[in-house]
Every structure is written in C-alpha cells, then in structure tokens.
Design an enzyme around this catalytic site. Structure first.
Site, PDB file in Angstrom:
ATOM      1  N   ASP A   1       0.981  -1.264  -0.037  1.00  0.00           N
ATOM      2  CA  ASP A   1      -0.160  -0.026   0.042  1.00  0.00           C
ATOM      3  C   ASP A   1       0.781   1.401   0.079  1.00  0.00           C
ATOM      4  OD1 ASP A   1      -2.625   1.382   0.326  1.00  0.00           O
ATOM      5  OD2 ASP A   1      -1.624   2.053   2.282  1.00  0.00           O
TER       6      ASP A   1
ATOM      7  N   GLU B   1      -1.733  -1.232  -5.816  1.00  0.00           N
ATOM      8  CA  GLU B   1      -3.116  -0.498  -6.241  1.00  0.00           C
ATOM      9  C   GLU B   1      -2.824  -0.083  -7.594  1.00  0.00           C
ATOM     10  OE1 GLU B   1      -4.363   1.891  -2.575  1.00  0.00           O
ATOM     11  OE2 GLU B   1      -2.137   1.746  -2.654  1.00  0.00           O
TER      12      GLU B   1
ATOM     13  N   CYS C   1     -12.485  -4.207   6.063  1.00  0.00           N
ATOM     14  CA  CYS C   1     -12.001  -5.041   7.276  1.00  0.00           C
ATOM     15  C   CYS C   1     -11.321  -6.221   6.476  1.00  0.00           C
ATOM     16  CB  CYS C   1     -12.870  -5.230   8.356  1.00  0.00           C
ATOM     17  SG  CYS C   1     -12.292  -6.450   9.761  1.00  0.00           S
TER      18      CYS C   1
ATOM     19  N   CYS D   1     -13.698  -9.464   8.482  1.00  0.00           N
ATOM     20  CA  CYS D   1     -14.965  -9.932   7.991  1.00  0.00           C
ATOM     21  C   CYS D   1     -15.592  -9.083   6.939  1.00  0.00           C
ATOM     22  CB  CYS D   1     -15.761  -9.108   9.376  1.00  0.00           C
ATOM     23  SG  CYS D   1     -15.944  -7.373   9.444  1.00  0.00           S
TER      24      CYS D   1
ATOM     25  N   CYS E   1     -12.611  -1.733  12.855  1.00  0.00           N
ATOM     26  CA  CYS E   1     -13.739  -2.319  12.148  1.00  0.00           C
ATOM     27  C   CYS E   1     -14.829  -2.013  13.151  1.00  0.00           C
ATOM     28  CB  CYS E   1     -13.694  -3.695  11.926  1.00  0.00           C
ATOM     29  SG  CYS E   1     -15.034  -4.385  11.008  1.00  0.00           S
TER      30      CYS E   1
ATOM     31  N   CYS F   1     -16.990  -5.899  13.603  1.00  0.00           N
ATOM     32  CA  CYS F   1     -16.268  -7.088  14.420  1.00  0.00           C
ATOM     33  C   CYS F   1     -15.311  -6.466  15.302  1.00  0.00           C
ATOM     34  CB  CYS F   1     -15.642  -7.864  13.546  1.00  0.00           C
ATOM     35  SG  CYS F   1     -14.170  -7.440  12.661  1.00  0.00           S
TER      36      CYS F   1
ATOM     37  N   ASP G   1      -2.659   1.038   7.112  1.00  0.00           N
ATOM     38  CA  ASP G   1      -1.873   0.885   5.919  1.00  0.00           C
ATOM     39  C   ASP G   1      -1.760  -0.663   5.887  1.00  0.00           C
ATOM     40  OD1 ASP G   1      -1.767   3.420   5.302  1.00  0.00           O
ATOM     41  OD2 ASP G   1       0.170   3.895   6.310  1.00  0.00           O
TER      42      ASP G   1
END
Length: 393
Positions: A193, A278, A329, A332, A348, A351, A358
C-alpha cells in the site's frame, strides 16, 4: 523464434569526460542536428501546405548529400547521425498520427530550441566502440572520449546515444543481451500500500520510509529559483549560470528518487514471487491538494521499474483496483468509511478488529490479487497485470 525470445535489449548509461576540444565538437554536433531537425520539420510542413505531399524519412535522407554540399559544416558530422535525425522526426509524426487515430491529445511536432535538443545517436556503432582499456569510447568524427565504466557492459552493441544533461555528458549503450534466468522461487506473496506518510507498507508489516527528496531540497531550490527570477535578461551569462544551478538541484533530486525506486523494487522482487499493488491514477491524483507530495514520492516511476524488474526476474506484479481497500476490514469484509479511525489506525465498526490502517489495506490488496490469480485459467510469467475491478465484497 526461440533464439529471439531468449534475447532482450538492455541500456547501459555512463558518464563521459571529454576534453575542451571534444566538448566543443559535441556541442557543435548537437547544434547542427537541432538545426537539421528544425529544417526537416519546416520542409515537411511546407511540402504538405503547398503540394499536399507527405514526406517520409527516406525522402529526407536522400537529400542529405545536397545539405552537405550547401553547408560544408555538416561534413564534420557522422552521416548515420544525420540520418537518425530524419528517423527521429519521422517517429514524432508517426506518434502524432497514431494519437489522432486513437482520439487522444495529438501534439503536433514542434521546432526544437537548443535547450530542448540534447542528444544524438549512432544507429550502427562499431562493436569495438568501447576501447580495450575500458577507459575510452570511440565516437566517429569526435574521437576517443574518456568514459567511466562504473559497471561492465555486456552483449552486442546495437545503438550508441550521446546525451547532454546540463554541463555533463553521458553515453547510453543499448546492447542485445541474453535474457536472464528467472530467480528461484521463494514461495512468498506480498501486497503493498503506497502513500505519502510512508513510501509503501507491506502486508507483512514492513514500513518503507518516504525520504521526501524534493522537500529536503526545497529550501535550496527556492533560493536558486528566486535568484533566477531576479535576472530577466535571458541572454546574460549570469542568468545562464543561475538557470544551471536550478537544473542541477532538480537533477540531483530526480536521481536520488530514481535510486531509491530501483533499490526498493529490487528488494521486493528478490524476496517475493508475487507483488500486488494498487492500480492508481497517479496523474489524476497529482492534480489535487497533495500534488506536490505525490510528485515527490513518484509512484508511477516506481510501479514502472517494479514491473520491468519483475519481467526480467520471472516474477509477477499485479495491479488491483484500489477502491475501498483502505475502508474494508480484512477479517469480516465490512466496508465503511468510519472504519478508518485516523490516518494510521483502522478499527472495524462491525467486528472490532483493530490494526494499522496501511497494513490492513496492504493485506486487502494482497487478498484481491490472490483472488485474481486463482481465477485465471492461463498463467503468464512476469507480466504487469490488471484484474477487473472488484466490488465491495
């Protein structure tokens, strides 16, 4: 066909140290090539306007003996260098027409000033151009110029280009070399990232520092640019020196950034079989509020170098859709803007999973890349691939 597939082109760039007489000859060659380029461009424009005729590179190369007869100074320039000027102009026109056909911004070939014509090429150099002592390179019509071979040059020499950068001279040797053997498999996959706080963060939790080369040099650059702005006379020697100081600082920044990109790309390629990053629209992002920081970190150049090194080493680089990777997340799959509590923290709301933001994004990028690999029916080695955009899931 197998022989062709096992051969690739590789460029080697070296610093030249010409004598004063050789530097004068190099400058003269550049000036004459620049004038010839502009003259050929004017000839093409005139032929089309007056007769509706499009000249080719071959048409213009046939007229070079007449140019030498009318202008004796061109006899001091290698004939193949002059022919390459016509090929260079022809390449510009082919690019112009190709962009028109593709509906892109065309950009008609322009006349070149002295500052915007900084190289010339020997398209068929001798295989013995680099002298046996390894300290000189032979340039026809110029002589044996001192060279610094900081790394060995290998393969069959295809082209030899001489380039001026400020007051420094370089030679670029493009050689035909055997394709390197793929690196041994490591069994490791990684997602990265990229950002402006950290250069990149891996899914393994490694953080690479953003050195901010432009920001570090900004004070000196600001002083140099102000000094240049106070010298409005464009023909004065003082302005030329001030302009060179600005250009030198910019070159140093760009070279430092390029070195970092090569080092980090090599490290990633050596340690991992699969690298996912990305698929960013860097050009579009650089038009926003963080334009200066994005230009400074240079993601586009880094991705290009990473892809090139992967192709050479037999690794895989995959560019995945960046949407929601920082908001999803990894445990989940819940996607919500509020999950990113701050720039550095991810929590999150569904959850309760908590992690560095990052690192969480890098793991999402890796998972998306692995899903793409699993879905492919045919595997391609060492290519820069772009999967289809994924949804929120």
């Amino acid at each position: 066909m197998t022989h062709i597939e096992n051969i690739t082109l590789k460029a080697f760039k070296y610093r030249l140290y010409p004598t004063k007489a050789q530097e004068s000859a190099l400058d003269t060659t550049l000036i004459l090539c620049q004038r010839l380029y502009n003259g050929m461009l004017e000839e093409r424009r005139g032929a089309y306007k007056k007769a509706g005729k499009s000249l080719t590179a071959y048409d213009q190369m046939k007229s070079l003996p007449e140019v030498k007869a009318a202008l004796p100074e061109y006899a001091g320039v290698n004939a193949q260098v002059l022919q390459d000027v016509a090929k260079r102009l022809d390449k510009s026109f082919k690019g112009f027409f190709r962009r028109i056909k593709a509906g892109q911004k065309a950009g008609y070939p322009r006349f070149r000033g002295r500052d915007r014509y900084d190289s010339f090429t020997y398209p068929q150099p001798s295989q013995n151009s680099v002298i046996g002592d390894g300290k000189h390179v032979y340039l026809p019509k110029i002589g044996n110029v001192r060279i610094r071979l900081h790394r060995p040059c290998a393969g069959k020499l295809k082209t030899l280009a001489v380039k001026r950068e400020g007051r420094e001279w370089y030679v670029v040797l493009t050689c035909e070399v055997p394709r390197a053997e793929p690196l041994p498999a490591t069994g490791s996959e990684v997602g990265i990232d990229v950002g402006t706080t950290w250069f990149y963060t891996t899914s393994d939790g490694e953080f690479c520092e953003n050195h901010r080369f432009f920001q570090r040099s900004s004070r000196k650059l600001r002083v140099a640019q102000r000094s240049l702005a106070r010298k409005p006379n464009k023909r004065s020697n003082r302005r030329k020196k001030a302009k060179e100081r600005v250009a030198k600082l910019c070159r140093k920044t760009a070279r430092s950034r390029l070195q970092l990109h090569h080092e980090e790309a090599k490290k990633l390629i050596t340690n991992h079989d699969l690298i996912c990053h990305e698929d960013l629209n860097v050009k579009g992002m650089a038009q926003g509020n963080l334009s200066k920081q994005i230009h400074d970190v240079g993601w586009g150049q880094f991705f290009q170098i990473l892809s090139s090194k992967a192709a050479e080493a037999g690794r895989r680089v995959i560019a995945v859709d960046p949407r929601f990777t920082s908001q999803r997340c990894r445990i989940c799959g819940h996607t919500e803007k509020g999950n990113r509590a701050s720039q550095a923290n991810f929590r999150c709301l569904s959850c309760g999973h908590s992690e560095n933001a990052d690192v969480n994004a890098a793991k999402n990028i890796l998972a998306q890349g692995l899903r793409f690999v699993a879905q492919r029916t045919s595997q391609e080695d060492a290519c820069h691939e772009k999967p289809q955009p994924a949804g929120l899931g």
